[in-house]
Design an enzyme around this catalytic site. Structure first.
Site, PDB file in Angstrom:
ATOM      1  N   GLU A  34      39.557  43.220  39.796  1.00 18.14           N
ATOM      2  CA  GLU A  34      40.533  42.170  40.098  1.00 18.14           C
ATOM      3  C   GLU A  34      41.433  42.563  41.279  1.00 18.14           C
ATOM      4  O   GLU A  34      41.955  43.682  41.330  1.00 18.14           O
ATOM      5  CB  GLU A  34      41.428  41.939  38.865  1.00 18.14           C
ATOM      6  N   ASP A  35      41.610  41.635  42.179  1.00 18.75           N
ATOM      7  CA  ASP A  35      42.706  41.686  43.157  1.00 18.75           C
ATOM      8  C   ASP A  35      42.678  42.903  44.071  1.00 18.75           C
ATOM      9  O   ASP A  35      43.719  43.532  44.293  1.00 18.75           O
ATOM     10  CB  ASP A  35      44.058  41.653  42.423  1.00 18.75           C
ATOM     11  N   CYS A  73      42.407  34.070  42.337  1.00 21.89           N
ATOM     12  CA  CYS A  73      41.285  34.163  41.410  1.00 21.89           C
ATOM     13  C   CYS A  73      40.633  32.848  41.015  1.00 21.89           C
ATOM     14  O   CYS A  73      39.421  32.677  41.163  1.00 21.89           O
ATOM     15  CB  CYS A  73      41.697  34.945  40.171  1.00 21.89           C
ATOM     16  N   ASP A 234      37.235  40.198  43.018  1.00 22.83           N
ATOM     17  CA  ASP A 234      37.263  38.731  42.891  1.00 22.83           C
ATOM     18  C   ASP A 234      38.120  38.049  43.957  1.00 22.83           C
ATOM     19  O   ASP A 234      38.042  36.841  44.147  1.00 22.83           O
ATOM     20  CB  ASP A 234      37.693  38.303  41.489  1.00 22.83           C
TER      21      ASP A 234
END
Length: 605
Positions: A34-35, A73, A234
């Site tokens: 994530e991120d 996201c 993502d």
């Protein structure tokens, strides 16, 4: 009797062929972090501690030019799951749930129908109505281990460790020394900024360990030689000016893919290769179908870059920004291998609009405090200022995207080329993101927005021309915008009023005053905001205050955005704003979040 035996033999052969084909199909494992931008040793980040990913990259294909379509996201995951560009579906705005046409299937469903066991562990966040039939399992316990013997699988594991929320609570002890962090030139050298960067490198290291554990589980299960493994991020992130923003720091993501020896022929390059091929999330769904031998549906807008149906490399990677939580914005981007072009359609809105969630990271407030204290240089201050209509960056010379070349005559040809590429893509995909969300949400209540775009009712060429005028910052378009305040199309009228906000054009007073009685709330709000900036403050705030009482939630968010921009003069709207505040706002209660910020900042102390 011979005919019966022959028929039975043929049936057996068919089923044997199908079984063999299914058995030969590769398993697919997606490991998603994530991120994070490519803060990985294999990508050249020497401060990162990523031994598992670095070793994995040596045996895999590393994509140097891989991009999320959105810098956040939910919209980017919508691209992944549908194989379509969210602005063409009406799914670009953060955590909106507007429906897609019935023919648009979440792509794991195609694999499931072909005999694959499909699992998701466990984040969805697909920014549209869910399709439960895409998965055999979707939970925090979902695993390919539950499939039938010999059944091929498609499995997704989402690693939340590096999510933006990992910075909300400063850790007292870090592995990475904050004093040794190299900050990007746009970030100030505050203790909070250095600490957040160092803490995030710690989180990257933890994620790398989790990645290694998933690979080991695959090997221990004896599945490594039959499984194609994707690792990717993502979206970019995670400190301010990365996630949610249209720069390399928000859209450039790591992508490393391993094909076992028996499947190496499905790639055009070999293991251990670093390729500069442009790849975007639009390409992921068709690529998976190409790898497993399923025909790619015609509606998908990406191109397979692996497998039996792979296409030639496309010249551009496209990106978009719509509403981010409670703040409205609209930008589009085009990237080739050398340049990033950004078109800002709401340039009067500063980059650093307040977002309750983003501001939970200590580094963000420290950056804002430094700006208010006048202690930042020009590069660091830009985040807190209005945007130009166009931005152009030479990625090779300027990887942090801080030197805008749009006004430099030496780059005029590249600017024109990328400007045209953007316009061509918008028209080709019939981008419905230019419809203000207050209107768009009403349309979506009865008609999928992709269907609306193709119905003949969406005169996008006319709308885009108006949006170009409105955002150009060129006074020469003032009279044209005033005329279009009377256009039959409410979206055109909205953009005409927005252009007069940008230009602060006093000659538009009469037309704007008339527009405060428009049948569409979005137009009334834009006209009222424009009136404020040319001195008609009382009427402006009256209209905006009244807009807080309409049933349309995106309209209330639009009005609150305008009131927050106006500031203390908007005090008459405080009472109506307080009514919208929920003690515990839900995921989609963006009017509540915007109202809370407005009341907190401008209410009486």
């Amino acid at each position: 009797m011979k005919k019966i035996i022959l028929s039975i033999s043929l049936v057996f052969c068919v089923f044997s062929t199908r079984a063999q084909t299914a058995q030969d199909r590769p398993n697919i494992l997606w490991i998603v972090s994530e991120d994070n931008i490519p803060m990985i040793g294999a990508y050249g980040d020497q401060f990162a501690t990523t031994p598992n990913l670095d070793a994995f990259a040596k045996e895999s294909i590393l994509y140097k030019n891989s991009f999320s379509t959105a810098p956040v996201c939910a919209p980017s995951r919508n691209t992944l799951i549908t194989g379509m560009y969210p602005p063409s579906l009406g799914t670009e705005h953060m955590r909106s749930v507007y429906p897609v046409p019935s023919y648009v299937k979440f792509f794991p469903r195609y694999l499931r129908e072909a005999g694959y066991y499909t699992t998701n562990n466990s984040k969805k966040d697909y920014n549209t109505t869910d399709q439960l039939d895409a998965w055999d399992e979707s939970s925090d316990k979902a695993t390919y281990k539950n499939r039938k013997d010999g059944q091929p699988f498609f499995a997704v594991f989402n690693l939340m460790t590096t999510h933006e929320s990992s910075l909300f609570e400063p850790l007292p002890k870090l592995k990475h020394d904050p004093e040794k962090v190299t900050l990007p030139p746009y970030h100030p050298n505050t203790p909070e900024m250095k600490h957040d960067w160092a803490q995030y490198y710690d989180k990257i290291e933890t994620m790398d360990g989790q990645f290694g554990k998933l690979l080991n589980e695959l090997k221990e299960a004896g599945l490594a030689e039959n499984t194609i493994v994707f690792y990717y991020g993502d979206n970019g992130g995670v400190l301010a000016r990365s996630k949610r923003f249209m720069y390399e720091s928000g859209l450039h993501v790591p992508l490393i893919i391993h094909l076992p020896k028996k499947y190496e022929k499905l790639a055009s390059v070999g293991p251990g290769t670093k390729t500069d091929r442009l790849v975007t999330f639009l390409d992921f769904a068709p690529t998976i179908l190409s790898l497993v031998g399923i025909k790619i549906p015609d509606y998908m807008q990406g191109e397979a870059f692996l497998g039996t149906q792979q296409k030639a490399e496309h010249p551009y990677a496209y990106g978009f920004r719509g509403r981010m939580d409670e703040r409205i914005d609209l930008s589009r981007a085009v990237r080739d291998k050398k340049f990033r072009y950004i078109r800002n359609y709401l340039p009067h809105k500063i980059y650093g609009q307040y977002l309750e969630y983003l501001w939970r990271a200590p580094s963000v407030k420290s950056w804002e405090d430094e700006y208010k204290a006048g202690r930042l240089n020009a590069v660091q201050s830009k985040f807190w200022q209005e945007k130009p209509a166009e931005e152009l960056f030479d990625i090779e010379a300027d990887p942090h995207n801080i030197k805008n070349l749009a006004a430099d005559p030496k780059y005029a040809k590249d600017l024109a080329r990328l400007r045209k590429a953007n316009e061509d893509w918008l028209l080709k995909t019939e981008d419905v993101g230019f419809i203000p969300e207050a209107i768009l949400s009403d349309i979506a209540a009865t008609t999928p927005l992709r269907d609306y775009a193709k119905s003949g009712k969406y005169n996008f060429k006319h709308i885009l021309e108006t949006a170009d005028w409105a955002s150009s910052r060129k006074p020469a378009y003032t009279n044209d915008l005033i005329k279009r305040l009377s256009d039959p199309d409410p979206t055109v009228r909205y953009w005409a009023a927005t252009g007069l906000i940008v230009l602060k054009a006093k000659t538009g007073k009469d037309a704007l005053t008339k527009a405060t009685n428009d049948s569409e709330t979005a137009v009334r709000i834009a006209a009222a905001e424009a009136l404020y900036y040319i001195g008609e403050k009382a009427l402006s705030i009256k209209i905006l205050t009244e807009a807080l009482t309409v049933k349309n939630v995106p309209a209330r968010v639009q009005a609150l955005n305008a009131l927050s921009n106006i500031g203390p003069d908007a005090a008459p709207a405080l009472e109506n704003s307080k009514i919208l505040i929920k003690e515990t706002p839900g995921m989609f209660d963006y009017d509540s979040r915007a109202a809370k910020d407005f009341v907190t900042r401008f209410g009486k102390k």
